[in-house]
Design a protein around this motif. Structure first.
Motif, PDB file in Angstrom:
ATOM      1  N   LYS A 152       3.467 -64.609 -47.847  1.00 12.63           N
ATOM      2  CA  LYS A 152       3.816 -65.979 -48.248  1.00 12.63           C
ATOM      3  C   LYS A 152       2.617 -66.685 -48.889  1.00 12.63           C
ATOM      4  O   LYS A 152       2.700 -67.230 -49.992  1.00 12.63           O
ATOM      5  N   THR A 153       1.508 -66.670 -48.155  1.00 14.74           N
ATOM      6  CA  THR A 153       0.305 -67.316 -48.699  1.00 14.74           C
ATOM      7  C   THR A 153      -0.145 -66.610 -49.983  1.00 14.74           C
ATOM      8  O   THR A 153      -0.594 -67.256 -50.936  1.00 14.74           O
ATOM      9  N   ASN A 154       0.029 -65.280 -50.005  1.00 13.65           N
ATOM     10  CA  ASN A 154      -0.361 -64.538 -51.212  1.00 13.65           C
ATOM     11  C   ASN A 154       0.363 -65.066 -52.447  1.00 13.65           C
ATOM     12  O   ASN A 154      -0.211 -65.123 -53.543  1.00 13.65           O
ATOM     13  N   ILE A 160      -6.996 -57.911 -55.900  1.00 10.86           N
ATOM     14  CA  ILE A 160      -6.358 -56.702 -56.428  1.00 10.86           C
ATOM     15  C   ILE A 160      -5.820 -55.877 -55.268  1.00 10.86           C
ATOM     16  O   ILE A 160      -6.499 -55.704 -54.257  1.00 10.86           O
ATOM     17  N   GLU A 172     -10.894 -58.961 -54.121  1.00 11.26           N
ATOM     18  CA  GLU A 172      -9.982 -58.992 -52.970  1.00 11.26           C
ATOM     19  C   GLU A 172      -8.535 -59.254 -53.390  1.00 11.26           C
ATOM     20  O   GLU A 172      -7.610 -58.959 -52.648  1.00 11.26           O
ATOM     21  N   ASN A 216       4.786 -63.654 -40.007  1.00  8.99           N
ATOM     22  CA  ASN A 216       3.353 -63.598 -40.318  1.00  8.99           C
ATOM     23  C   ASN A 216       3.034 -62.341 -41.132  1.00  8.99           C
ATOM     24  O   ASN A 216       3.697 -61.315 -40.988  1.00  8.99           O
ATOM     25  N   ALA A 217       2.019 -62.454 -41.965  1.00  6.97           N
ATOM     26  CA  ALA A 217       1.466 -61.308 -42.703  1.00  6.97           C
ATOM     27  C   ALA A 217       2.446 -60.611 -43.643  1.00  6.97           C
ATOM     28  O   ALA A 217       2.372 -59.404 -43.841  1.00  6.97           O
TER      29      ALA A 217
HETATM   30  P1  ATP Z   1       1.000 -65.966 -42.175  1.00 11.16           P
HETATM   31  O1  ATP Z   1       2.335 -66.499 -41.761  1.00 11.16           O
HETATM   32  O2  ATP Z   1       0.337 -65.245 -41.057  1.00 11.16           O
HETATM   33  O3  ATP Z   1       0.139 -66.954 -42.838  1.00 11.16           O
HETATM   34  P2  ATP Z   1       1.502 -64.725 -44.779  1.00 11.16           P
HETATM   35  O4  ATP Z   1       2.895 -64.281 -45.062  1.00 11.16           O
HETATM   36  O5  ATP Z   1       1.053 -65.966 -45.408  1.00 11.16           O
HETATM   37  O6  ATP Z   1       1.305 -64.745 -43.215  1.00 11.16           O
HETATM   38  P3  ATP Z   1      -0.460 -63.386 -46.394  1.00 11.16           P
HETATM   39  O7  ATP Z   1      -1.693 -64.114 -46.156  1.00 11.16           O
HETATM   40  O8  ATP Z   1       0.287 -63.691 -47.646  1.00 11.16           O
HETATM   41  O9  ATP Z   1       0.538 -63.515 -45.157  1.00 11.16           O
HETATM   42  O10 ATP Z   1      -0.864 -61.847 -46.316  1.00 11.16           O
HETATM   43  C1  ATP Z   1       0.053 -60.776 -46.227  1.00 11.16           C
HETATM   44  C2  ATP Z   1      -0.645 -59.439 -46.105  1.00 11.16           C
HETATM   45  O11 ATP Z   1      -1.343 -59.135 -47.302  1.00 11.16           O
HETATM   46  C3  ATP Z   1      -1.675 -59.310 -44.993  1.00 11.16           C
HETATM   47  O12 ATP Z   1      -1.204 -58.410 -44.026  1.00 11.16           O
HETATM   48  C4  ATP Z   1      -2.902 -58.710 -45.664  1.00 11.16           C
HETATM   49  O13 ATP Z   1      -3.475 -57.660 -44.932  1.00 11.16           O
HETATM   50  C5  ATP Z   1      -2.356 -58.200 -46.971  1.00 11.16           C
HETATM   51  N1  ATP Z   1      -3.371 -58.140 -48.045  1.00 11.16           N
HETATM   52  C6  ATP Z   1      -4.354 -59.034 -48.306  1.00 11.16           C
HETATM   53  N2  ATP Z   1      -5.092 -58.652 -49.365  1.00 11.16           N
HETATM   54  C7  ATP Z   1      -4.560 -57.479 -49.771  1.00 11.16           C
HETATM   55  C8  ATP Z   1      -4.887 -56.573 -50.826  1.00 11.16           C
HETATM   56  N3  ATP Z   1      -5.908 -56.804 -51.662  1.00 11.16           N
HETATM   57  N4  ATP Z   1      -4.133 -55.457 -50.970  1.00 11.16           N
HETATM   58  C9  ATP Z   1      -3.086 -55.223 -50.135  1.00 11.16           C
HETATM   59  N5  ATP Z   1      -2.741 -56.036 -49.124  1.00 11.16           N
HETATM   60  C10 ATP Z   1      -3.464 -57.147 -48.933  1.00 11.16           C
END
Ligand code: ATP
Ligand code: MG
Length: 368
Positions: free
Chosen positions: A36-38, A61, A59, A32-33
């Motif tokens: 991946k979703t990013n 950036i 958001e 998690n976190a």
């Molecule tokens: P999950 O399995 O919980 O869905 P994930 O791997 O999909 O997790 P993401 O949604 O991609 O996780 O987010 C990863 C991290 O990016 C989060 O901890 C979040 O705090 C961070 N994040 C989000 N926006 C920004 C930003 N603008 N700058 C830096 N970090 C950020």
């Protein structure tokens, strides 16, 4: 179309990352976190110039940075199309083939995507605004002219709402300006609605056959477009729709002034989904609602292919593990070879084995 590679700079939790992608299935694996979703979001933003999960571009950036950039090398039937989108505090700049696009509405559509994420259950269960957003985003990527008409409609709507609010406050009913704005709104509303009818008509045919196939013939899915001006119907032509709007606005003028807001038009319309003739929003089980949302998304893939002549990219965020084996296999195998797919997951155990073996898999860890 195939996204051959993507590079992100200062995007969410990424400083800089560059990856070469497989033309079939790409799996982003991590806890998690981690980001991946990013990554899926970066692909979505590269295509749509908008995020699927926020309307606030800032958001995207990376914290404490001034800009974010996404670059992608897209391969289409007619050759390679380099895409570039930069987001800064001042706004967005988009380039196709290294040429800056004056309007984002011209940029959107160069790359087509369909995203399916857990929030998409809102398409069925959520408020009407979710369904309108779905229609608008999907139509926008296949018909730039739709976006243009919709933007004009929204401008007139805002002006008209401001005026109605003012009239309500002053308790007056005489306004020549209201008549002018109503006339403009009717013209644009009719243009928006007639295009939506056509889109839903096509979508509904695909959704029907896909839904029946994922439910092994046990369920029929029907979709209805519901106009807030109840007499506006699918089989009407443009001039007929305008006449019906004129009558509605005339009849409801006092009520609108009383309430101080525009009560009729595409901004108040909705979609209804029926499974085996029952309203699935009210009577559907959780699984039926999810399958309905899935059928819609898969229908969109086929619709984009039939309108654009190429399949879009398919982005699946955390959804595979929520589907039963049959639905998962159906999803992955229907589009195998045809649609480049991006999947996120925290655990590969829940995913079709054969698929995992053929996929390119990326470990995502703290923005790397
Ligand atoms: P999950 O399995 O919980 O869905 P994930 O791997 O999909 O997790 P993401 O949604 O991609 O996780 O987010 C990863 C991290 O990016 C989060 O901890 C979040 O705090 C961070 N994040 C989000 N926006 C920004 C930003 N603008 N700058 C830096 N970090 C950020
Ligand atoms: Mg995630």
């Amino acid at each position: 179309m195939i996204l051959e590679s993507i590079t992100v700079t200062n995007f969410r939790n990424y400083n800089s990352a560059s990856i070469s992608l497989s033309k079939s299935v790409n799996v982003f694996l991590g806890e998690n976190a981690q980001g991946k979703t990013n990554l899926l979001e970066a692909i979505y933003v590269l295509a749509m110039a908008k995020s699927h999960r926020t309307s606030n571009d800032k958001e995207l950036i990376k914290w404490d940075e001034n800009y974010a950039k996404i670059e992608g090398r897209l391969k289409k039937k007619n050759g390679a199309v380099p895409l570039e989108l930069t987001i800064s505090k001042k706004g967005k700049k988009a380039r196709v083939n290294h040429l800056e696009q004056k309007k984002l509405s011209q940029y959107v559509g160069a790359c087509n995507v369909v995203m399916f994420a857990p929030e998409d259950l809102n398409l069925v269960k959520g408020s009407p605004s979710h369904r309108r957003r779905f229609i608008d985003m999907e139509m926008g990527q296949i018909q730039p002219v739709y976006m243009h008409v919709l933007n004009q409609y929204q401008k007139v709507l805002q002006q008209r709402n401001a005026l109605l609010k003012d009239l309500a406050r002053k308790k007056t009913k005489d306004s020549a300006m209201l008549d002018i704005l109503t006339e403009q709104m009717i013209d644009l509303a009719a243009e928006v609605v007639i295009r939506r009818f056509r889109f839903i008509h096509l979508l509904k045919e695909w959704a029907f056959s896909i839904h029946s196939s994922i439910t092994r013939g046990l369920e029929t899915l029907n979709i209805e477009y519901q106009s807030s001006a109840a007499d506006v119907l699918e089989d009407m032509d443009l001039s007929k729709i305008k006449v019906v709007y004129e009558n509605t606005f005339e009849r409801m003028k006092e009520k609108e002034i009383d309430r101080g807001v525009s009560l009729f038009g595409p901004h108040r319309d909705d979609l209804k989904f029926f499974v085996n003739d029952r309203d699935v929003q009210t009577f559907g089980s959780q699984g039926q609602q999810r399958t309905t949302a899935l059928s819609l998304k898969l229908a969109e893939i086929e619709l984009i292919n039939s309108e654009v002549g190429e399949y879009p990219l398919l982005l699946l965020d955390d959804v595979l593990s929520e589907l039963d084996d049959y639905r998962q296999t159906h999803l992955l195998h229907t589009f195998k070879e045809k649609v480049q797919t991006f999947v996120t997951t925290t655990n590969i155990d829940g995913i079709d084995h054969e698929m995992i073996q053929q996929a390119a898999s990326f470990n995502v860890n703290q923005g790397q």
